[in-house]
Scaffold this motif. Structure first.
Motif, PDB file in Angstrom:
ATOM      1  N   ARG A 124       0.806  -1.101   0.045  1.00  0.00           N
ATOM      2  CA  ARG A 124       0.026   0.012   0.026  1.00  0.00           C
ATOM      3  C   ARG A 124       0.949   1.341   0.028  1.00  0.00           C
ATOM      4  NH1 ARG A 124      -3.835  -2.571   3.971  1.00  0.00           N
ATOM      5  NH2 ARG A 124      -5.607  -3.287   2.455  1.00  0.00           N
ATOM      6  N   ARG A 125       0.559   2.268  -0.608  1.00  0.00           N
ATOM      7  CA  ARG A 125       1.243   3.476  -0.724  1.00  0.00           C
ATOM      8  C   ARG A 125       1.290   3.948   0.498  1.00  0.00           C
ATOM      9  NH1 ARG A 125       0.808   6.601  -5.546  1.00  0.00           N
ATOM     10  NH2 ARG A 125      -0.314   4.995  -6.822  1.00  0.00           N
ATOM     11  N   GLY A 126       2.491   4.517   1.018  1.00  0.00           N
ATOM     12  CA  GLY A 126       3.096   5.010   2.185  1.00  0.00           C
ATOM     13  C   GLY A 126       3.098   4.160   3.243  1.00  0.00           C
ATOM     14  N   GLU A 127       3.107   2.706   3.019  1.00  0.00           N
ATOM     15  CA  GLU A 127       3.412   1.843   4.067  1.00  0.00           C
ATOM     16  C   GLU A 127       4.589   1.129   3.547  1.00  0.00           C
ATOM     17  OE1 GLU A 127       0.510  -1.017   4.798  1.00  0.00           O
ATOM     18  OE2 GLU A 127      -1.088   0.294   5.363  1.00  0.00           O
ATOM     19  N   PRO A 128       5.319   0.624   4.597  1.00  0.00           N
ATOM     20  CA  PRO A 128       6.642  -0.088   4.008  1.00  0.00           C
ATOM     21  C   PRO A 128       6.225  -1.293   3.575  1.00  0.00           C
ATOM     22  CG  PRO A 128       6.512   0.302   6.471  1.00  0.00           C
ATOM     23  CD  PRO A 128       5.311   0.789   6.128  1.00  0.00           C
ATOM     24  N   SER A 129       7.053  -1.802   2.763  1.00  0.00           N
ATOM     25  CA  SER A 129       6.923  -3.179   2.010  1.00  0.00           C
ATOM     26  C   SER A 129       6.859  -4.379   2.771  1.00  0.00           C
ATOM     27  CB  SER A 129       7.985  -3.295   0.730  1.00  0.00           C
ATOM     28  OG  SER A 129       7.771  -4.549   0.246  1.00  0.00           O
TER      29      SER A 129
END
Ligand code: CA
Length: 228
Positions: A205-210
């Motif tokens: 998700r955008r903005g979350e760490p992978s």
């Protein structure tokens, strides 16, 4: 010890089958009618149910349908004096795993019992791998985040399955190449980096760490909780 339930109203037959199974190292239990067989099969867990078709109170097929409808997936070997093809089909349709017409030779019964109990031990009850709202179902080949289905190529799927199956474990590039690609010699050295980046685009998700962590100079690991 593997547990086998024998549902058979003919006492001599039930007793003989139980004795032979015990000699072979199984824990065998008998039920003499459909009602008690059905309650034993639902109350307790067995590795195999040997189920006679002709029982005084209800048919083996009725019992089998009831078990399957109630979510009991124990392998069932149907015993029957009938050998009509329609009956066989009816039994298999109802959820029987195998079918043995009477009279049968004991070595044949034992061979089927061995095959059915082995098959059951090999099939994991739950194969879906989950991490947070991400799930991967290797049987149906489906990856979802919540209700949303994520389309992956076969290679992306295989890579994710390997990583996600052992969260936290660091997989080296050579292990990933061997396992997911099979023939490392024919693969570009940056193939793993490319596929990891495809997966990240699809999963994260955008903005979350992978979800997929790079372990510098070594390889990659899956983290169940992004950012953990
Ligand atoms: Ca019978």
């Amino acid at each position: 010890m593997k547990r086998i339930l024998i549902v058979e109203d003919e006492e001599m037959m039930a007793g003989m089958v139980a004795r032979v199974l015990r000699q072979e190292g199984y824990a065998a239990e008998t039920a003499g009618d459909g009602g008690s067989g059905f309650s034993r099969a639902t109350d307790d867990s067995f590795d195999l149910i040997i189920l006679d078709w002709m029982l005084p109170d209800r048919s083996g097929v009725q019992i089998l349908r009831g078990l399957r409808a109630g979510g009991v997936g124990t392998p069932v070997l149907m015993l029957t004096a009938r050998d009509q093809i329609e009956d066989r089909v009816e039994g298999l349709d109802a959820g029987a795993d195998d079918y043995l017409p009477k009279p049968f030779a004991l070595p044949e019964l034992l061979a089927r019992v061995r095959a059915l109990t082995r098959r059951a031990a090999e099939a994991p009850a739950e194969t879906t791998v989950r991490a947070g709202d991400l799930s991967l179902d290797p049987v149906r080949h489906v990856v979802r985040r919540g209700d949303e289905r994520i389309e992956l190529t076969a290679r992306e799927f295989a890579l994710l399955h390997l990583l996600m199956g052992r969260p936290g474990q660091v997989f080296t590039r050579s292990v990933l190449l061997d396992t997911v690609w099979g023939m490392p010699g024919e693969v570009q050295t940056n193939a793993i980096e490319m596929y990891v980046s495809y997966l990240r685009k699809k999963l994260d998700r955008r903005g979350e760490p992978s979800h997929i962590r790079t372990v510098r100079g070594v390889g990659y690991a899956f983290r169940a909780e992004p950012g953990a």
